[in-house]
Design a protein around this motif. Sequence first.
Motif, PDB file in Angstrom:
ATOM      1  N   ARG A 131     -10.482   9.756  -4.832  1.00 27.42           N
ATOM      2  CA  ARG A 131      -9.489  10.054  -6.190  1.00 27.42           C
ATOM      3  C   ARG A 131      -8.339  10.869  -5.583  1.00 27.42           C
ATOM      4  O   ARG A 131      -7.353  10.926  -6.200  1.00 27.42           O
ATOM      5  N   GLU A 132      -8.944  12.305  -5.233  1.00 24.19           N
ATOM      6  CA  GLU A 132      -8.044  13.188  -4.956  1.00 24.19           C
ATOM      7  C   GLU A 132      -6.809  12.776  -3.995  1.00 24.19           C
ATOM      8  O   GLU A 132      -5.730  13.330  -4.045  1.00 24.19           O
ATOM      9  N   LEU A 133      -7.292  11.813  -3.214  1.00 22.11           N
ATOM     10  CA  LEU A 133      -6.295  11.309  -2.023  1.00 22.11           C
ATOM     11  C   LEU A 133      -5.411  10.299  -2.238  1.00 22.11           C
ATOM     12  O   LEU A 133      -4.510   9.831  -1.685  1.00 22.11           O
ATOM     13  N   ALA A 134      -5.649   9.564  -3.585  1.00 26.88           N
ATOM     14  CA  ALA A 134      -5.176   8.310  -3.940  1.00 26.88           C
ATOM     15  C   ALA A 134      -3.748   8.372  -3.922  1.00 26.88           C
ATOM     16  O   ALA A 134      -3.127   7.419  -3.512  1.00 26.88           O
ATOM     17  N   ASP A 135      -3.125   9.460  -4.419  1.00 25.97           N
ATOM     18  CA  ASP A 135      -1.469   9.336  -4.462  1.00 25.97           C
ATOM     19  C   ASP A 135      -0.859  10.371  -3.546  1.00 25.97           C
ATOM     20  O   ASP A 135       0.086  10.809  -3.862  1.00 25.97           O
ATOM     21  N   ALA A 136      -1.860  10.862  -2.633  1.00 27.17           N
ATOM     22  CA  ALA A 136      -1.100  11.800  -1.663  1.00 27.17           C
ATOM     23  C   ALA A 136      -0.450  11.058  -0.729  1.00 27.17           C
ATOM     24  O   ALA A 136      -0.431   9.904  -0.425  1.00 27.17           O
ATOM     25  N   GLU A 137       0.671  11.873  -0.240  1.00 26.58           N
ATOM     26  CA  GLU A 137       1.605  11.249   0.644  1.00 26.58           C
ATOM     27  C   GLU A 137       0.961  11.451   1.937  1.00 26.58           C
ATOM     28  O   GLU A 137       0.192  12.378   2.298  1.00 26.58           O
ATOM     29  N   PRO A 138       0.979  10.455   2.928  1.00 27.72           N
ATOM     30  CA  PRO A 138       0.060  10.255   4.182  1.00 27.72           C
ATOM     31  C   PRO A 138       0.644  11.623   5.009  1.00 27.72           C
ATOM     32  O   PRO A 138       2.108  11.832   4.987  1.00 27.72           O
ATOM     33  N   GLY A 139      -0.134  12.061   5.437  1.00 31.29           N
ATOM     34  CA  GLY A 139       0.273  13.294   6.521  1.00 31.29           C
ATOM     35  C   GLY A 139      -0.038  14.367   6.046  1.00 31.29           C
ATOM     36  O   GLY A 139      -1.331  14.702   5.879  1.00 31.29           O
ATOM     37  N   LEU A 140       0.713  15.562   5.996  1.00 29.43           N
ATOM     38  CA  LEU A 140       0.272  16.872   5.573  1.00 29.43           C
ATOM     39  C   LEU A 140      -0.266  17.319   4.205  1.00 29.43           C
ATOM     40  O   LEU A 140      -1.173  17.802   3.827  1.00 29.43           O
ATOM     41  N   ASP A 141       0.650  16.374   3.375  1.00 34.40           N
ATOM     42  CA  ASP A 141       0.127  16.340   1.815  1.00 34.40           C
ATOM     43  C   ASP A 141      -1.365  15.997   1.612  1.00 34.40           C
ATOM     44  O   ASP A 141      -2.129  16.459   1.135  1.00 34.40           O
ATOM     45  N   GLU A 142      -1.747  14.883   2.439  1.00 37.63           N
ATOM     46  CA  GLU A 142      -2.989  14.235   2.357  1.00 37.63           C
ATOM     47  C   GLU A 142      -3.991  15.387   2.941  1.00 37.63           C
ATOM     48  O   GLU A 142      -5.058  15.403   2.520  1.00 37.63           O
ATOM     49  N   LEU A 143      -3.661  15.949   4.115  1.00 36.92           N
ATOM     50  CA  LEU A 143      -4.577  16.684   4.604  1.00 36.92           C
ATOM     51  C   LEU A 143      -4.820  17.992   3.615  1.00 36.92           C
ATOM     52  O   LEU A 143      -5.823  18.426   3.455  1.00 36.92           O
ATOM     53  N   ARG A 144      -3.727  18.588   3.102  1.00 38.46           N
ATOM     54  CA  ARG A 144      -3.898  19.639   2.097  1.00 38.46           C
ATOM     55  C   ARG A 144      -4.800  19.263   1.060  1.00 38.46           C
ATOM     56  O   ARG A 144      -5.683  20.138   0.515  1.00 38.46           O
ATOM     57  N   ARG A 145      -4.628  18.090   0.414  1.00 31.40           N
ATOM     58  CA  ARG A 145      -5.280  17.668  -0.615  1.00 31.40           C
ATOM     59  C   ARG A 145      -6.984  17.658  -0.369  1.00 31.40           C
ATOM     60  O   ARG A 145      -8.038  17.925  -0.911  1.00 31.40           O
TER      61      ARG A 145
END
Length: 190
Positions: A80-94
Amino acid sequence: MPKISAPTVAEHRATQRAALISAGEAVLVESGLAGVTPRSVCERAGLGRSSFYAYFPTKDDLLVAIAIDAIERWDVDIERELADAEPGLDELRRFVDATMAMTAEGRHKIAGALREADLSPSSFDDLMVLHDALLRPVVRVLEHLGVSTAGSAVMLVQGVLGAGIQLVSHGRDHRVVADDVYRLLVDGIA
C-alpha cells in the motif's frame, strides 16, 4: 449443539479462528512465548479452552498462524505504501520509511518473540518461505534502480534494513534510523 455467531458455520469458524490468532498475538507481544498457552489465548479471546484445539492441534500451529497473519498484514501495508511511488529512489525511500515506522509501531515484535520458539522444521521452513516473500519489494526496488538482483545485493539491503529494525526495536527514533538506512543504501559508506 453450540450456537454459531455468524450467518454460516464457515463464517463462524473463520471468526473464531481469527479471534484466537488475534488473542494469541496479543498474549505473545505482552507476555512472550511462555505466556502463550491454550488457556491464556482462549481467555483473551473470550472462548472456552476446548475451542483452541478445534482450530489448532498444537501451540506450534497457533504460532505459525500468528506469524503468517503478521507477515501477510506487513506485506499488504508495504505494498500500500509503495502503490503510487515513483519507481527508483522514491520507491526505496518509501519502503525504508514504512519499514522503520511499522517497526516503531511494534509490528516487528512478533518476529522477535517467535525467534525463541522451537518450531518443528517443517513449520520453520513454511515461515521462511513467507518471510522470503517479504523480499519481493526489495527485489522490485533494486530492479527499478537498475541493480542486479542475481548477486548478493538483495541480502545486503536486507541486512541494512535488519540493522535498522534492530536500532528502532531498541528505542532509536524510527525517522532518524530511516534517514540513516536510506543514506547508507543510496550513498554507501564513503
